[in-house]
Design an enzyme around this catalytic site. Structure first.
Site, short mmCIF file in Angstrom:
data_model
loop_
_atom_site.label_atom_id
_atom_site.label_comp_id
_atom_site.label_asym_id
_atom_site.label_seq_id
_atom_site.Cartn_x
_atom_site.Cartn_y
_atom_site.Cartn_z
N GLU A 1 0.82 -1.20 0.00
CA GLU A 1 0.00 0.00 0.00
C GLU A 1 0.86 1.26 0.00
O GLU A 1 1.93 1.30 0.62
CB GLU A 1 -0.95 -0.02 1.20
CG GLU A 1 -2.03 -1.09 1.05
CD GLU A 1 -3.06 -1.09 2.16
OE1 GLU A 1 -4.21 -1.47 1.88
OE2 GLU A 1 -2.72 -0.73 3.30
N CYS B 1 3.62 8.62 1.07
CA CYS B 1 4.12 7.64 2.05
C CYS B 1 4.33 6.33 1.32
O CYS B 1 3.36 5.72 0.85
CB CYS B 1 3.10 7.51 3.19
SG CYS B 1 3.59 6.31 4.45
N CYS C 1 6.12 -6.61 7.14
CA CYS C 1 7.09 -5.88 7.96
C CYS C 1 7.95 -6.84 8.75
O CYS C 1 7.48 -7.89 9.21
CB CYS C 1 6.38 -4.92 8.92
SG CYS C 1 7.52 -3.82 9.79
N CYS D 1 5.80 -4.39 16.02
CA CYS D 1 5.33 -3.34 16.92
C CYS D 1 3.85 -3.57 17.23
O CYS D 1 3.03 -3.67 16.32
CB CYS D 1 5.55 -1.97 16.28
SG CYS D 1 7.29 -1.65 15.88
N CYS E 1 0.85 -1.40 15.83
CA CYS E 1 0.83 -1.13 14.39
C CYS E 1 0.16 -2.27 13.64
O CYS E 1 0.58 -3.43 13.74
CB CYS E 1 2.27 -0.95 13.90
SG CYS E 1 2.40 -0.60 12.13
N CYS F 1 -1.62 6.51 9.70
CA CYS F 1 -0.37 5.97 10.20
C CYS F 1 -0.61 4.69 10.99
O CYS F 1 -1.43 4.67 11.92
CB CYS F 1 0.31 7.02 11.08
SG CYS F 1 1.89 6.49 11.76
#
Length: 393
Positions: free
Chosen positions: A115, A128, A135, A139, A142, A370
């Site tokens: 994305e 962004c 990933c 975290c 997230c 975010c």
């Protein structure tokens, strides 16, 4: 602190099956482009000139068809078309938020998806971009971090996201027409899916292409790389890319940061702060941005605010602190701090002499804010076996 701390779900990425057929020129450095042109018949004496010409067509004008490269001889254009292609990631879906934010789902080699988000603001437009499929990190606040790492993006797939956005914004200039200095896409943040410093070489080469003055021509100060704290690569970022730096900080004690940002178990707060204090480009005009997501009852106390100030002052780090209201997602284990708490936290930082802007959540209605990025492929919960099959392995 254990060096074997479980900071990742899957350290090894699935290898990418290279596409067969013609070589894609997108993502090649100038030196590599020169090499492949010579390898495929361009006379060595002409190679530098041909690199400059082709580079401008691809990155300054956004041309994808060799036939349109009119300052090259027709026979040479035909020769290029037989051997090479100019390809960027394919847009699968495009969603536009009520606030004008655009979220793209793009497909890359192997059928994987990432994305990309474009955020329009007064006087600037920020893209962004992602650096990995999934990933490396875990975290806990997230949504992107709940998607297992599949692989690193290539240089072509990273710079291709910028080119894709310029296509959608219709921002490529037209040869011969007056130059328009207004930029719809004026800034890049490496804050999408993935940890950029675990894909350093590809990110570096993509950003060098983006900064090249004869192409996309973005200033290094218009590019911000965000890392969760891969300490050994921080100095390299300044030396080899030269962009601005942002740190996903999010906690003021190791105990809390170990949970929120598990890479802290490998490089703790003190080690990270020491690396930031010696960051070669850090100055009052190029402050390091501390990103701090506001989580109700977790990291948002007055004591946390004072500790954050103490960390920064003790290491004499030129800094600003971006406070990010937590963007909730289905099944999230945290809640957003109240507006009063966020403003109280910001005021403590401001009174200490540091900028403490509160980020306005953007694109929440299309899950583009975010920490909310997660590819549709993963939402479908494909197994590793399915992903490997799609990659041709």
């Amino acid at each position: 602190m254990s060096a074997k701390a479980p900071i990742t779900q899957d350290v090894m990425t699935i290898p990418r099956k290279l596409p067969e057929g013609k070589l894609n020129l997108v993502g090649l450095t100038r030196d590599r482009l020169r090499e492949v042109l010579i390898e495929h018949g361009t006379p060595e004496k002409q190679a530098k000139m041909r690199v400059n010409q082709i580079w401008q067509w691809i990155y300054q004008w956004g041309v994808r068809d060799f036939a349109e490269m009119t300052n090259l001889a027709k026979t040479y254009r035909a020769q290029l078309a037989e051997t090479f292609v100019i390809e960027i990631p394919e847009v699968v879906t495009r969603k536009v938020s009520e606030d004008g934010t655009r979220k793209y789902l793009v497909r890359i080699a192997g059928g994987h998806e990432v994305e990309v988000v474009y955020i329009p603001e007064e006087g600037r437009g920020t893209l962004c971009i992602s650096s990995q499929v999934g990933c490396t990190l875990t975290c806990t606040f997230c949504h992107t971090g709940t998607q297992k790492l599949v692989r690193n993006l290539t240089t072509a797939e990273i710079v291709g996201q910028i080119m894709m956005a310029r296509d959608d914004l219709e921002e490529w200039p037209v040869p011969g027409e007056p130059k328009d200095e207004t930029r719809l896409l004026s800034n890049i943040v490496l804050m999408g899916m993935g940890e950029p410093l675990y894909n350093f070489e590809n990110v570096r080469d993509a950003m060098k292409i983006a900064m090249d003055p004869e192409g996309i021509s973005l200033s290094r100060r218009r590019i911000t790389l965000s890392t969760s704290g891969v300490v050994p690569e921080i100095a390299r970022t300044a030396e080899e890319i030269g962009c601005l730096l942002a740190i996903s900080f999010h906690a003021t004690t190791d105990e809390t940061r170990d949970v929120l940002v598990p890479i802290n178990k490998r490089w703790n707060i003190e080690e990270l702060l020491q690396a930031l204090a010696s960051y070669p480009n850090a100055s009052n005009s190029e402050r390091i941005t501390f990103e701090y997501v506001m989580l109700d009852g977790v990291n948002d106390s007055d004591e946390d605010a004072h500790r954050l100030i103490e960390h920064i002052k003790r290491h004499n780090i030129p800094a600003k602190i971006n406070l990010i209201p937590f963007n909730e997602w289905p099944g999230a284990p945290y809640k957003r701090s109240s507006n009063n708490r966020i403003h109280a936290f910001a005021n403590i930082i401001y009174q200490a002499g540091y900028a403490s802007p509160i980020r306005t959540p953007r694109g929440e209605d299309i899950m583009a804010a975010c920490g909310q990025l997660k590819s549709a492929t993963e939402r479908g919960r494909k197994s590793r076996k399915q992903i490997e099959a799609e990659a041709g392995l």
